[in-house]
Enzyme design. Structure first.
Site, short mmCIF file in Angstrom:
data_model
loop_
_atom_site.label_atom_id
_atom_site.label_comp_id
_atom_site.label_asym_id
_atom_site.label_seq_id
_atom_site.Cartn_x
_atom_site.Cartn_y
_atom_site.Cartn_z
N ARG A 114 0.88 -1.18 0.00
CA ARG A 114 0.00 0.00 0.00
C ARG A 114 0.91 1.22 0.00
NH1 ARG A 114 -5.29 1.38 3.55
NH2 ARG A 114 -6.06 -0.03 1.95
N HIS A 164 -7.40 0.69 -6.35
CA HIS A 164 -7.61 -0.17 -5.17
C HIS A 164 -8.28 -1.47 -5.64
CE1 HIS A 164 -7.75 -1.39 -1.16
NE2 HIS A 164 -8.58 -0.53 -0.62
N GLN A 192 -10.02 -4.03 -3.12
CA GLN A 192 -11.32 -3.58 -2.61
C GLN A 192 -12.41 -3.88 -3.63
OE1 GLN A 192 -12.29 -1.89 0.45
NE2 GLN A 192 -14.24 -2.51 -0.40
N ASP A 196 -17.12 7.14 -1.37
CA ASP A 196 -15.81 7.05 -0.71
C ASP A 196 -15.54 8.42 -0.09
OD1 ASP A 196 -13.17 6.38 -0.02
OD2 ASP A 196 -12.39 6.63 -2.05
N CYS A 230 -16.34 1.67 0.76
CA CYS A 230 -15.13 0.88 1.04
C CYS A 230 -14.70 1.00 2.50
CB CYS A 230 -13.99 1.33 0.12
SG CYS A 230 -13.68 3.11 0.18
N ARG A 256 -13.74 -8.59 2.09
CA ARG A 256 -12.32 -8.33 1.84
C ARG A 256 -11.51 -9.59 2.19
NH1 ARG A 256 -10.10 -3.24 1.62
NH2 ARG A 256 -8.28 -4.43 0.93
#
Ligand code: CP
Ligand code: NVA
Length: 305
Positions: free
Chosen positions: A106, A133, A136, A223, A263, A291
């Site tokens: 990340r 991402h 996700q 988001d 998310c 996830r």
């Protein structure tokens, strides 16, 4: 878009059949876990997890996922690694490839993730960059299919910042045959090349007209307005995004059975109201749970010999 299925750097690298295969495996692993069946498919394997940004879901789902698959996960904070003191990514990639069986990273720049894959010799997984991402979105697609049965004929409306989440959702949803509408301020649109690709390969729109975008949506997604690394812009962004809040009034324009996904982490009162989040808590927290199952499927697909 060129294919690269040895890694998960961005969803654009994966053909639709690879995405579907991972979603199918994720469903299977979820079912088996719920029935007490675990397969040590990654016994003896170690995943390195490099974090240059904070994380709750990504870190815990990958670490627990590796444990459930019989392997190990190492949490590698960039504060402690020599990367943080300037050791080049190409050296780090070559060194870590000799110890580890895979790396999840990340970070900020997508190029760093691409460089790890280029110089290393083990699978690299993008655990979020400023650009994408993908992990996700695999969990998001899994959740959509779980609730809606299939992707056919569905419209997803993304409301908010055309950032990493929007970029990856556009690719994942268009590849799965969904219609995508992005509602965002004109200076916060998703990546231009991705939007051009989406318009050529599916049904895609992007506009400031949030009401038109959300009309008849089956899935509404949002988001945060200020992503990690944009904290200093938070006050300005609260002004710019004011009209892009997922609230009850806006939800009235979506299909009555529309699901809401986020998310997480969520900023209640900004991109989503408390009322909408709590009304859709079941799907949002199923999405968070997924996830784990989706990450396990990615790990198995990329790291099982
Ligand atoms: N959604 C997500 O990636 O959460 P974390 O930042 O907690 O990993
Ligand atoms: N856009 C957000 C996503 C967090 C999972 C960020 O990059 O901070």
């Amino acid at each position: 878009m060129s294919e690269n299925t040895k890694h998960l750097l961005k969803l654009g690298d994966w053909p639709a059949h690879q995405i579907t295969a991972v979603l199918n495996l994720a469903d299977q692993l979820k079912y088996e876990r719920k029935h007490g069946i675990d397969h040590p498919l990654l016994r003896g394997k170690t995943l390195g997890m490099i974090f240059q940004k904070a994380s709750t879901r990504t870190r815990v789902s990958f670490e627990v996922g590796m444990c459930q698959l019989g392997g190990n996960a190492l949490f590698l904070s960039s504060r402690d690694l020599q990367i943080g003191r300037g050791e080049p990514i190409e050296d780090t990639a070559r060194v870590l490839s000799r110890y580890l069986d895979g790396i999840m990273i990340r970070t900020f720049a997508q190029q760093e993730v691409e460089d790890l894959a280029r110089y290393g010799s083990i699978p690299i997984i993008n655990g979020l960059t400023d650009y994408a991402h993908p992990c996700q979105v695999l969990a998001d697609l899994m959740t959509i299919r779980e609730y809606k049965g299939s992707f056919s004929g569905l419209k997803l409306c993304f409301v908010g910042d055309g950032n990493n989440m929007a970029n990856s959702l556009i690719v994942g949803c268009i590849k799965m045959g969904m219609e995508v509408a992005v509602a965002c301020p004109s200076n916060h649109r998703p990546d231009a090349a991705l939007m051009a690709w989406a318009a050529e390969n599916g049904v895609f729109t992007c506009s400031q007209d949030v009401k038109a975008c959300i009309k008849d949506a089956d899935v509404v997604y949002t988001d945060v307005w200020a992503s990690m690394g944009q904290e200093e812009e938070a006050a300005l962004r609260r002004q710019e995004f004011k009209a892009f809040q997922v609230n009850t009034e806006l939800m009235a324009l979506a299909k009555p059975a529309a699901m809401v996904l986020h998310c997480l982490p969520a900023h209640r009162g900004e991109e989503i109201t408390q009322e909408v989040l709590e009304a859709h808590a079941n799907e949002i927290f199923d999405q968070a749970e997924n996830r784990l199952h989706a990450q396990k499927a990615v790990l198995v697909k990329l790291m099982k010999a």
